[in-house]
Each structure stands twice: as structure tokens, then as C-alpha cells.
Design a protein around this motif. Structure first.
Motif, PDB file in Angstrom:
ATOM      1  N   GLU A 107     -10.133  -2.562  14.496  1.00 33.30           N
ATOM      2  CA  GLU A 107      -9.683  -2.376  13.126  1.00 33.30           C
ATOM      3  C   GLU A 107     -10.484  -3.271  12.196  1.00 33.30           C
ATOM      4  O   GLU A 107     -11.064  -4.281  12.624  1.00 33.30           O
ATOM      5  N   LEU A 108     -10.519  -2.880  10.940  1.00 40.40           N
ATOM      6  CA  LEU A 108     -11.079  -3.726   9.897  1.00 40.40           C
ATOM      7  C   LEU A 108      -9.939  -4.465   9.214  1.00 40.40           C
ATOM      8  O   LEU A 108      -8.833  -3.930   9.078  1.00 40.40           O
ATOM      9  N   VAL A 109     -10.204  -5.699   8.795  1.00 40.50           N
ATOM     10  CA  VAL A 109      -9.205  -6.524   8.119  1.00 40.50           C
ATOM     11  C   VAL A 109      -9.797  -6.961   6.787  1.00 40.50           C
ATOM     12  O   VAL A 109     -10.871  -7.572   6.751  1.00 40.50           O
ATOM     13  N   MET A 110      -9.102  -6.642   5.701  1.00 42.63           N
ATOM     14  CA  MET A 110      -9.578  -7.005   4.364  1.00 42.63           C
ATOM     15  C   MET A 110      -8.440  -7.569   3.539  1.00 42.63           C
ATOM     16  O   MET A 110      -7.296  -7.121   3.675  1.00 42.63           O
ATOM     17  N   PRO A 111      -8.735  -8.530   2.664  1.00 44.49           N
ATOM     18  CA  PRO A 111      -7.694  -9.050   1.791  1.00 44.49           C
ATOM     19  C   PRO A 111      -7.219  -7.973   0.811  1.00 44.49           C
ATOM     20  O   PRO A 111      -7.981  -7.083   0.424  1.00 44.49           O
ATOM     21  N   TYR A 112      -5.980  -8.075   0.415  1.00 48.51           N
ATOM     22  CA  TYR A 112      -5.436  -7.169  -0.587  1.00 48.51           C
ATOM     23  C   TYR A 112      -6.195  -7.342  -1.901  1.00 48.51           C
ATOM     24  O   TYR A 112      -6.492  -8.457  -2.323  1.00 48.51           O
ATOM     25  N   GLY A 113      -6.560  -6.239  -2.526  1.00 42.96           N
ATOM     26  CA  GLY A 113      -7.208  -6.276  -3.828  1.00 42.96           C
ATOM     27  C   GLY A 113      -8.711  -6.429  -3.790  1.00 42.96           C
ATOM     28  O   GLY A 113      -9.337  -6.597  -4.835  1.00 42.96           O
ATOM     29  N   VAL A 114      -9.326  -6.373  -2.614  1.00 41.71           N
ATOM     30  CA  VAL A 114     -10.778  -6.539  -2.473  1.00 41.71           C
ATOM     31  C   VAL A 114     -11.401  -5.228  -2.000  1.00 41.71           C
ATOM     32  O   VAL A 114     -10.831  -4.533  -1.150  1.00 41.71           O
ATOM     33  N   LEU A 115     -12.571  -4.873  -2.555  1.00 40.68           N
ATOM     34  CA  LEU A 115     -13.279  -3.648  -2.169  1.00 40.68           C
ATOM     35  C   LEU A 115     -12.320  -2.439  -2.181  1.00 40.68           C
ATOM     36  O   LEU A 115     -12.173  -1.733  -1.188  1.00 40.68           O
ATOM     37  N   LEU A 116     -11.695  -2.222  -3.311  1.00 43.71           N
ATOM     38  CA  LEU A 116     -10.649  -1.211  -3.394  1.00 43.71           C
ATOM     39  C   LEU A 116     -11.163   0.178  -3.034  1.00 43.71           C
ATOM     40  O   LEU A 116     -10.523   0.906  -2.263  1.00 43.71           O
ATOM     41  N   ALA A 117     -12.309   0.564  -3.583  1.00 39.79           N
ATOM     42  CA  ALA A 117     -12.846   1.888  -3.276  1.00 39.79           C
ATOM     43  C   ALA A 117     -13.180   2.007  -1.793  1.00 39.79           C
ATOM     44  O   ALA A 117     -12.958   3.059  -1.174  1.00 39.79           O
ATOM     45  N   GLU A 118     -13.703   0.939  -1.216  1.00 42.08           N
ATOM     46  CA  GLU A 118     -14.052   0.958   0.205  1.00 42.08           C
ATOM     47  C   GLU A 118     -12.794   1.067   1.067  1.00 42.08           C
ATOM     48  O   GLU A 118     -12.765   1.796   2.065  1.00 42.08           O
ATOM     49  N   GLN A 119     -11.737   0.363   0.686  1.00 44.52           N
ATOM     50  CA  GLN A 119     -10.490   0.462   1.434  1.00 44.52           C
ATOM     51  C   GLN A 119      -9.941   1.888   1.379  1.00 44.52           C
ATOM     52  O   GLN A 119      -9.487   2.423   2.398  1.00 44.52           O
ATOM     53  N   ARG A 120      -9.973   2.492   0.216  1.00 49.41           N
ATOM     54  CA  ARG A 120      -9.491   3.875   0.099  1.00 49.41           C
ATOM     55  C   ARG A 120     -10.325   4.815   0.958  1.00 49.41           C
ATOM     56  O   ARG A 120      -9.808   5.710   1.628  1.00 49.41           O
ATOM     57  N   ARG A 121     -11.646   4.593   0.958  1.00 47.45           N
ATOM     58  CA  ARG A 121     -12.534   5.458   1.743  1.00 47.45           C
ATOM     59  C   ARG A 121     -12.244   5.321   3.233  1.00 47.45           C
ATOM     60  O   ARG A 121     -12.195   6.323   3.962  1.00 47.45           O
ATOM     61  N   LEU A 122     -12.041   4.098   3.681  1.00 46.74           N
ATOM     62  CA  LEU A 122     -11.797   3.864   5.103  1.00 46.74           C
ATOM     63  C   LEU A 122     -10.514   4.532   5.561  1.00 46.74           C
ATOM     64  O   LEU A 122     -10.468   5.174   6.613  1.00 46.74           O
ATOM     65  N   VAL A 123      -9.454   4.399   4.780  1.00 43.46           N
ATOM     66  CA  VAL A 123      -8.183   5.018   5.154  1.00 43.46           C
ATOM     67  C   VAL A 123      -8.306   6.532   5.140  1.00 43.46           C
ATOM     68  O   VAL A 123      -7.812   7.223   6.049  1.00 43.46           O
ATOM     69  N   ALA A 124      -8.975   7.067   4.135  1.00 44.31           N
ATOM     70  CA  ALA A 124      -9.150   8.522   4.058  1.00 44.31           C
ATOM     71  C   ALA A 124      -9.949   9.050   5.244  1.00 44.31           C
ATOM     72  O   ALA A 124      -9.727  10.182   5.700  1.00 44.31           O
ATOM     73  N   ALA A 125     -10.870   8.208   5.769  1.00 44.34           N
ATOM     74  CA  ALA A 125     -11.693   8.627   6.904  1.00 44.34           C
ATOM     75  C   ALA A 125     -10.983   8.434   8.241  1.00 44.34           C
ATOM     76  O   ALA A 125     -11.531   8.770   9.291  1.00 44.34           O
ATOM     77  N   GLY A 126      -9.782   7.878   8.218  1.00 45.83           N
ATOM     78  CA  GLY A 126      -9.033   7.690   9.456  1.00 45.83           C
ATOM     79  C   GLY A 126      -9.301   6.381  10.164  1.00 45.83           C
ATOM     80  O   GLY A 126      -8.872   6.201  11.310  1.00 45.83           O
ATOM     81  N   SER A 127     -10.000   5.448   9.511  1.00 44.02           N
ATOM     82  CA  SER A 127     -10.247   4.142  10.125  1.00 44.02           C
ATOM     83  C   SER A 127      -8.978   3.294  10.085  1.00 44.02           C
ATOM     84  O   SER A 127      -8.171   3.413   9.162  1.00 44.02           O
ATOM     85  N   ALA A 128      -8.818   2.434  11.081  1.00 43.10           N
ATOM     86  CA  ALA A 128      -7.687   1.503  11.080  1.00 43.10           C
ATOM     87  C   ALA A 128      -8.022   0.337  10.159  1.00 43.10           C
ATOM     88  O   ALA A 128      -8.990  -0.385  10.382  1.00 43.10           O
ATOM     89  N   LEU A 129      -7.223   0.172   9.116  1.00 46.10           N
ATOM     90  CA  LEU A 129      -7.443  -0.886   8.128  1.00 46.10           C
ATOM     91  C   LEU A 129      -6.191  -1.749   8.042  1.00 46.10           C
ATOM     92  O   LEU A 129      -5.104  -1.243   7.781  1.00 46.10           O
ATOM     93  N   ARG A 130      -6.362  -3.037   8.262  1.00 44.04           N
ATOM     94  CA  ARG A 130      -5.267  -3.988   8.117  1.00 44.04           C
ATOM     95  C   ARG A 130      -5.506  -4.797   6.843  1.00 44.04           C
ATOM     96  O   ARG A 130      -6.559  -5.409   6.676  1.00 44.04           O
ATOM     97  N   VAL A 131      -4.533  -4.802   5.963  1.00 42.02           N
ATOM     98  CA  VAL A 131      -4.662  -5.472   4.686  1.00 42.02           C
ATOM     99  C   VAL A 131      -3.958  -6.822   4.759  1.00 42.02           C
ATOM    100  O   VAL A 131      -2.785  -6.900   5.137  1.00 42.02           O
TER     101      VAL A 131
END
Length: 208
Positions: free
Chosen positions: A178-202
Motif C-alpha cells: 500500500e501507499l501511505v500519504m498524509p491527509y491533504g497532500v498530493l490530492l489529485a494523486e490520491q484521487r487517481r490512486l484510489v480510482a485506479a484501485g490502488s491501496a492508499l492509507r491516509v
């Protein structure tokens, strides 16, 4: 009208974290939008609240090794995963077998440490600066080829892409890392990752 997870995430990630927001309520929104959650801090009371909200299986609590004894039992009872932070030698000795170990790629000997820990649950953090990025790549090469579940904590699009490339090269299934990113950082990238089905932990910063 029902709101799709992608639409919910778009609205949620368009807002910066506001001081005073309840972390469990924010976690509920993130999980509903298709994310996992890392509480960066917190205590047994937070664990109990996450369990009561039905979020235990989607949450991880990052805890300093010197506070491990205070939260380990409640977290295990609630089904909330633990990520242990602190001095490498102490963490590696005291972290329970099922806990995630946080490794800073910019620390001396990080790649050798990753070889010793390969097969365990690891969160790999890049750290600041160009040299840290190089260290992250060396550690990724070790951990992506191993069997343990891997979290990659990065907030640089280039490193996000490198992590994805290493996962694909090693045939890693999407549920094994999974990828781990802070809340509020790289917002467009976070949306893209979730839309692509990647596991994202905020990551949500929580007062201890």
C-alpha cells in the motif's frame, strides 16, 4: 441520491485537515471513500472508538516503541493494527510479530535493516531530500522482492511512480502493499490512486 466513493473522496480530499476535527469521524469519511487510515498517534481510547465505529479493520495506529505496552493489548483486542516507531534496534527487538515496523530509508544501514526484516510487515518512509530518495529505492528493491506486506510512505509523485514500477516488476498483487500519504497532500494523486484501485492509507495526525 447515493454518492459514489470517487465523488466522496473528491470532496473529502479537497479540504485541508481542520484543527479540532474528530479523528474517528474523519477516518469514517476516508474509509467510506475507499481509503485505509493510519492514526499517527493516539491511545487506547482512540482504539476503542475506532472499534465502536466499525473501522478497526481499516485502521492502523502508529505508536512509539516506548508507548507500545500501553496500547498493544487494547489494539489487539479491537483488531486495530499497530505500526511501531522509534530507534531501530529497540523497535526491531520489541515489536510484536504481527506489528508493522516503521523503517526510515534515510537512516544509516536502512537497506541492511530491510534485508534482516524482509518478510515482516514494514512501513518504509522516504525521509527528506534527494539522498533519502536514493535510500528508498534501495530499500524498495529489497522489500518488494520479499513476501511481507509493505507500506510505502511517500509524498513525491516520482517516488510514488517508482514504488508502482517496483511492485509491477516483482509481480506484487495489489493487496500485498500500500501507499501511505498524509491527509491533504498530493490530492489529485490520491484521487487517481484510489480510482485506479490502488491501496492508499491516509495518515491522520492525532494528539497523543
Amino acid at each position: 441520491m447515493p454518492v459514489s466513493p470517487a465523488t466522496a473522496l473528491r470532496g473529502l480530499l479537497s479540504r485541508r485537515l481542520v484543527a479540532g476535527r474528530d479523528p474517528v469521524e474523519l477516518a469514517r469519511e476516508l474509509v467510506g471513500a475507499g481509503c485505509l487510515v493510519a492514526f499517527e498517534g493516539g491511545d487506547a481510547a482512540l482504539v476503542a472508538r475506532a472499534r465502536g465505529a466499525g473501522l478497526a479493520g481499516s485502521c492502523e495506529l502508529a505508536v512509539p516503541v516506548d508507548r507500545l505496552d500501553a496500547v498493544r493489548g487494547p489494539a489487539e483486542d479491537a483488531g486495530v493494527a499497530i505500526a511501531v516507531t522509534g530507534p531501530p534496534a529497540v523497535v526491531d527487538e520489541l515489536a510484536p510479530p504481527g506489528a508493522r515496523i516503521v523503517v526510515r530509508a534515510d537512516q544509516p544501514g536502512a537497506d541492511e535493516r530491510c534485508r534482516r526484516l524482509a518478510g515482516r510487515r514494514i512501513r518504509l518512509e522516504a525521509g527528506p531530500g534527494h539522498r533519502a530518495g536514493l535510500g528508498l529505492v534501495r530499500c524498495l528493491n529489497v522489500l518488494m522482492a520479499a513476501d511481507g506486506h509493505l507500506g510505502v510512505a511517500v509524498s513525491d509523485p516520482r517516488l510514488v511512480a517508482i514504488a508502482g514500477e517496483r511492485a509491477a516488476w516483482n509481480g506484487r498483487p495489489s493487496d500485498s502493499w500500500e501507499l501511505v500519504m498524509p491527509y491533504g497532500v498530493l490530492l489529485a494523486e490520491q484521487r487517481r490512486l484510489v480510482a485506479a484501485g490502488s491501496a492508499l492509507r491516509v495518515g491522520l495526525a492525532v494528539a497523543p
